[in-house]
Design an enzyme around this catalytic site. Structure first.
Site, PDB file in Angstrom:
ATOM      1  N   PRO A 197       0.893  -1.247   0.011  1.00  0.00           N
ATOM      2  CA  PRO A 197      -0.160  -0.030   0.074  1.00  0.00           C
ATOM      3  C   PRO A 197       0.754   1.344   0.051  1.00  0.00           C
ATOM      4  CG  PRO A 197      -0.934  -1.594   1.568  1.00  0.00           C
ATOM      5  CD  PRO A 197       0.309  -2.320   1.017  1.00  0.00           C
ATOM      6  N   GLU A 198       0.431   2.246  -0.784  1.00  0.00           N
ATOM      7  CA  GLU A 198       1.250   3.512  -1.174  1.00  0.00           C
ATOM      8  C   GLU A 198       0.573   4.471  -0.703  1.00  0.00           C
ATOM      9  OE1 GLU A 198       2.818   3.739  -5.142  1.00  0.00           O
ATOM     10  OE2 GLU A 198       3.241   1.595  -5.282  1.00  0.00           O
ATOM     11  N   LYS A 237       3.719   6.746   4.396  1.00  0.00           N
ATOM     12  CA  LYS A 237       2.680   5.453   4.250  1.00  0.00           C
ATOM     13  C   LYS A 237       2.437   5.019   5.832  1.00  0.00           C
ATOM     14  CE  LYS A 237       5.115   4.011   0.239  1.00  0.00           C
ATOM     15  NZ  LYS A 237       6.149   3.297  -0.444  1.00  0.00           N
ATOM     16  N   HIS A 267      -5.576 -14.507   9.123  1.00  0.00           N
ATOM     17  CA  HIS A 267      -4.538 -13.343   9.090  1.00  0.00           C
ATOM     18  C   HIS A 267      -5.341 -12.093   9.682  1.00  0.00           C
ATOM     19  CE1 HIS A 267      -2.390 -16.039   6.690  1.00  0.00           C
ATOM     20  NE2 HIS A 267      -3.225 -16.007   5.810  1.00  0.00           N
ATOM     21  N   ARG A 279       0.993 -11.443   5.208  1.00  0.00           N
ATOM     22  CA  ARG A 279       2.546 -11.606   5.390  1.00  0.00           C
ATOM     23  C   ARG A 279       3.327 -11.194   6.470  1.00  0.00           C
ATOM     24  NH1 ARG A 279       4.823  -9.705  -0.486  1.00  0.00           N
ATOM     25  NH2 ARG A 279       6.618 -10.726   0.534  1.00  0.00           N
ATOM     26  N   ARG A 333      22.694  13.448  -6.702  1.00  0.00           N
ATOM     27  CA  ARG A 333      22.356  12.111  -6.421  1.00  0.00           C
ATOM     28  C   ARG A 333      22.658  11.127  -7.760  1.00  0.00           C
ATOM     29  NH1 ARG A 333      17.012  10.935  -2.851  1.00  0.00           N
ATOM     30  NH2 ARG A 333      17.406  12.591  -1.247  1.00  0.00           N
ATOM     31  N   ARG A 375      13.257  -4.321  -7.395  1.00  0.00           N
ATOM     32  CA  ARG A 375      11.762  -3.788  -7.791  1.00  0.00           C
ATOM     33  C   ARG A 375      11.395  -3.969  -9.124  1.00  0.00           C
ATOM     34  NH1 ARG A 375      10.053  -1.304  -3.200  1.00  0.00           N
ATOM     35  NH2 ARG A 375       7.759  -1.632  -4.133  1.00  0.00           N
TER      36      ARG A 375
END
Length: 275
Positions: free
Chosen positions: A2-3, A58, A91, A109, A154, A264
């Site tokens: 979830p973002e 988040k 869960h 998880r 960066r 990712r």
């Protein structure tokens, strides 16, 4: 994972349910999360009123009169309101039980977190999980000049710079790929090579992408549902590149490509997105 849109959608959904209400009981069925849930936490919170339901990046922040509970949904978690007395599913690890309803944390998880920060430990902004977070994407200060100032030294790829969370918070894997597509920037481009003008375009597209996701209730790819149990619809309606490898770009028809950055998956159009 979830973002920001999914977490903010959850916050909006539970705010009216719990803010100003007294928590009757915190029921912990499984304490082995990303970090163990403190054994004394139920006793600290029972009978206390929730003063505010906020968000930072988040993280959900449930403010009580003597401290703040930090809740993170991890990789697969969701927090939803269920009728009082509804039987738990597999869960379903934590319940916040109020007179009229129950909030239930579902996390297959167990990468989520339920932590406690007492006021005696200092301001919540100083908590180690929050202290180094970047600016919020809907903060008026977040613009091209800000992004350029954060990127100019960066050498890492711009996609990874977005994910780092210290320049801007809440932009995870899905929305980083989508924002870079809308901005026309190749995700492999070193962040320090992004011009001020392109940073301005990227900042605008980060905000626009997240706004679209919020309006759609977030994205549901696997486990996420909002506070009412409804899945998010952003992915089905708006996704231009994410998980579309091999399919034609919606703009130019070129097949979308997939690559791995920092373990990712990244999706992009090799024609529309330039270095």
């Amino acid at each position: 994972m979830p973002e920001l849109p999914e977490v903010e959608t959850t916050r909006r959904g539970i705010d009216a349910v719990i803010t100003g209400k007294t928590l009757r009981r915190l029921l912990v069925r499984e304490s082995r999360m990303r970090w163990p849930i403190p054994a004394d936490l139920p006793g600290l919170l029972s009978g206390r009123a929730v003063l505010e339901c906020a968000r930072r990046g988040k993280y959900l922040l449930l403010r009580f009169e003597h401290g703040t509970q930090i809740v993170h949904l991890g990789m697969s978690g969701s927090l939803r309101s269920v009728p009082a007395g509804e039987a738990p599913r597999k869960h379903d690890h934590v319940d916040w039980i109020f007179d009229h309803a129950t909030l239930r944390l579902h996390d297959p998880r167990r990468f989520g977190a339920v932590l406690w920060h007492p006021d005696t430990a200092g301001p919540i902004a100083a908590h180690p999980l929050l202290a180094r977070l970047g600016i919020e994407p809907f903060d008026p200060r977040f613009d091209g000049a800000w992004l350029h100032s954060q990127f100019r030294n960066r050498a890492i790829a711009v996609k990874q710079a977005l994910l780092a969370g210290d320049a801007v918070v809440g932009v995870g894997n899905i929305y980083a790929s989508e924002s870079l597509f809308r901005a026309g920037i190749d995700p492999r481009t070193p962040a320090r090579r992004i011009s001020r003008a392109r940073c301005a375009r990227l900042a605008d597209m980060v905000r626009a992408t997240l706004a679209d996701a919020l309006a759609s209730g977030g994205s549901t790819l696997r486990d996420y549902v909002g506070a009412s149990g409804q899945p998010g619809s952003y992915f089905e309606i708006h996704a231009a590149v994410y998980e579309r490898a091999g399919l034609p770009c919606r703009v130019c028809g070129t097949p979308i490509r997939r690559l791995v950055q920092g373990q990712r998956a990244t999706y992009y159009c090799p024609s529309c997105q330039k270095r």
